[in-house]
Motif scaffolding. Structure first.
Motif, PDB file in Angstrom:
ATOM      1  N   LYS A  43      17.907  84.665 128.109  1.00  0.00           N
ATOM      2  CA  LYS A  43      17.716  86.210 127.440  1.00  0.00           C
ATOM      3  C   LYS A  43      19.651  86.200 127.042  1.00  0.00           C
ATOM      4  O   LYS A  43      19.890  87.408 126.586  1.00  0.00           O
ATOM      5  N   GLU A  45      21.768  85.424 125.490  1.00  0.00           N
ATOM      6  CA  GLU A  45      22.249  84.966 124.585  1.00  0.00           C
ATOM      7  C   GLU A  45      21.987  86.638 123.058  1.00  0.00           C
ATOM      8  O   GLU A  45      22.840  87.066 122.583  1.00  0.00           O
ATOM      9  N   THR A  46      20.695  87.002 123.554  1.00  0.00           N
ATOM     10  CA  THR A  46      20.747  87.997 123.201  1.00  0.00           C
ATOM     11  C   THR A  46      21.769  89.778 123.427  1.00  0.00           C
ATOM     12  O   THR A  46      21.872  89.886 122.710  1.00  0.00           O
ATOM     13  N   GLN A  49      24.787  88.755 122.162  1.00  0.00           N
ATOM     14  CA  GLN A  49      25.229  88.953 120.937  1.00  0.00           C
ATOM     15  C   GLN A  49      25.262  90.915 120.297  1.00  0.00           C
ATOM     16  O   GLN A  49      26.337  90.783 119.940  1.00  0.00           O
ATOM     17  N   TYR A  71      14.756  96.481 123.904  1.00  0.00           N
ATOM     18  CA  TYR A  71      15.053  94.778 124.020  1.00  0.00           C
ATOM     19  C   TYR A  71      14.795  94.870 126.203  1.00  0.00           C
ATOM     20  O   TYR A  71      14.689  94.482 126.796  1.00  0.00           O
TER      21      TYR A  71
END
Length: 424
Positions: A43, A45-46, A49, A71
């Protein structure tokens, strides 16, 4: 330990099984937890980003929080709380990576793209069953909480582990239950070996142990039957022999010459001695019950043996104090000592025997040449050193048999012209 070899083997197998299963589940637990952490760490990575876009576009804090809220990520803005989390949390995983920022710049030559490489570090930590992602960059840091993400739970693995351990434990308890008749059988066999000829091995059941027990019961009955037949036969034979020997001894006195009377008296006397020795052998070999074994002073046993031998006390030197005691059959042990005294007087040139204790062992010393054969030769029935001696060669055989009943052995050593027989 040898008496409980089967039980120890079963318990050892149980211990090895439990340790092996525990080790396997422990490794599986660590692997499963590691895989879970790797999965939820994806997670980041989200989060990375979203945070990268925030830095590149220089958006407001409100916009960053709004993008994270999509999220269900929440930023921890309280610096004191952030510090507390970092100090008290458990690090689950971290990763270093580089962030590349691009910007369009203007110089004398025109527009160009400038790339800036910045180091980032993201850490996943756990505190109070809550997962946090902490991102560090050269221009700041942010603590983000995942409201949906829960820590790793080991309940399913623990339940499986306890279930298997319970199954294994119950299985071994059942095995031990099946071995209990074997333990009882071993105790009965020990009692039978110690002379309890009436103990019963019979048992109900049809398993292997029950079959062995019933076969032992059948064997016990056959052994008892053989022993009873043997005892009855020997006693009848000796009883039948004593009658003609007694009649012959009386008839000897009716002979006319002294030479004939002495010759026949000697013959019948030796026959009577042989019958008495056979009776003693039968008694020794049939001893199974040791209930008549009692504690006696050794000096009293030796005095009884000298009286039984009917010899002059000057022929025996006793170098033993009054303290040593033995648990023995008085009749048998005095007979063994009496035979050793007779043997020493008969074969020593000075007809003298010395009785003493050496290294807590009863010894009989007499002068003379060393015996010509190993001791084993003389403890066989009907063997003797000098065939001309008035003996049937049963003396040492009787001594050895009596000592075996008392869990002792007869030994011999020769030292500087002295034969030493030892009750070891």
């Amino acid at each position: 330990m040898k008496k409980h070899a089967v039980l120890i083997t079963v318990l050892f197998a149980l211990a090895v099984t439990l340790v092996s299963v525990s080790a396997v589940f422990w490794e599986f637990y660590k692997l499963n937890k590691h895989q879970y952490i790797d999965h939820i760490f994806s997670k980041h990575e989200t989060i990375t980003q979203i945070y990268r876009e925030h830095l590149q576009k220089n958006t407001s804090q409100i916009m960053l929080e709004a993008n994270l809220a999509v999220y269900k990520f929440v930023i921890e803005n309280d610096e004191n709380e952030k510090k507390r989390i970092l100090e008290n949390s458990k690090l689950l995983k971290h990763k270093n990576f580089k962030r590349v920022d691009e910007a369009i710049m203007l110089n004398n030559q025109g527009l160009y793209t400038q790339k800036v490489v910045r180091d980032l570090r993201i850490s996943m930590v756990e505190l109070s069953k809550t997962i946090y992602f902490y991102i560090e960059s050269p221009i700041g840091s942010v603590m983000i909480q995942d409201e949906e993400l829960k820590p790793y739970k080991y309940y399913s693995i623990a339940y499986s582990y306890l279930t298997i351990i319970l199954i294994i434990s119950i299985s071994f308890v059942l095995i031990l239950q099946r071995l209990r008749p074997l333990i009882r059988l071993r105790r009965k066999i020990a009692l039978f070996g110690n002379g309890d000829m009436n103990i019963s091995f019979k048992t109900s059941g049809s398993d292997e142990i029950a079959l062995v027990s019933n076969e032992l019961e059948s064997t016990r009955e056959k052994i008892n039957s053989l022993l009873d037949s043997r005892t009855l036969f020997l006693r009848n034979i000796m009883h039948e022999l004593k009658t003609p020997i007694a009649k012959g001894t009386i008839a000897t006195q009716m002979l006319r010459t002294t030479k004939e009377r002495d010759r026949f008296s000697s013959i019948f006397g030796r026959l009577e001695t042989l019958v008495e020795e056979f009776a003693l052998i039968e008694e020794v070999t049939s001893v199974h019950d040791k209930s008549d074994f009692k504690e006696y002073r050794l000096i009293d046993i030796i005095d009884g043996a000298i009286d039984m031998a009917m010899i002059d006390r000057s022929s025996v030197t006793i170098d033993i104090d009054a303290m040593p005691k033995l648990i023995v059959s008085y009749r048998l042990y005095t007979t063994a000592i009496k035979n050793m005294i007779d043997n020493g007087i008969k074969y020593s040139p000075d007809s003298h025997v010395k009785i003493l204790i050496i290294n807590n062992e009863l010894c009989f010393e007499s002068k003379g040449e060393c015996i010509a054969h190993p001791l084993q030769y003389y403890i066989e029935p009907f063997t003797k050193e000098n065939p001309s001696k008035n003996s049937f060669g049963l003396g040492l055989y009787l001594v050895d048999s009596i000592l075996k009943v008392h869990e002792q052995v007869l030994a011999h050593e020769y030292d500087n012209g002295v034969n030493r027989f030892i009750f070891a």
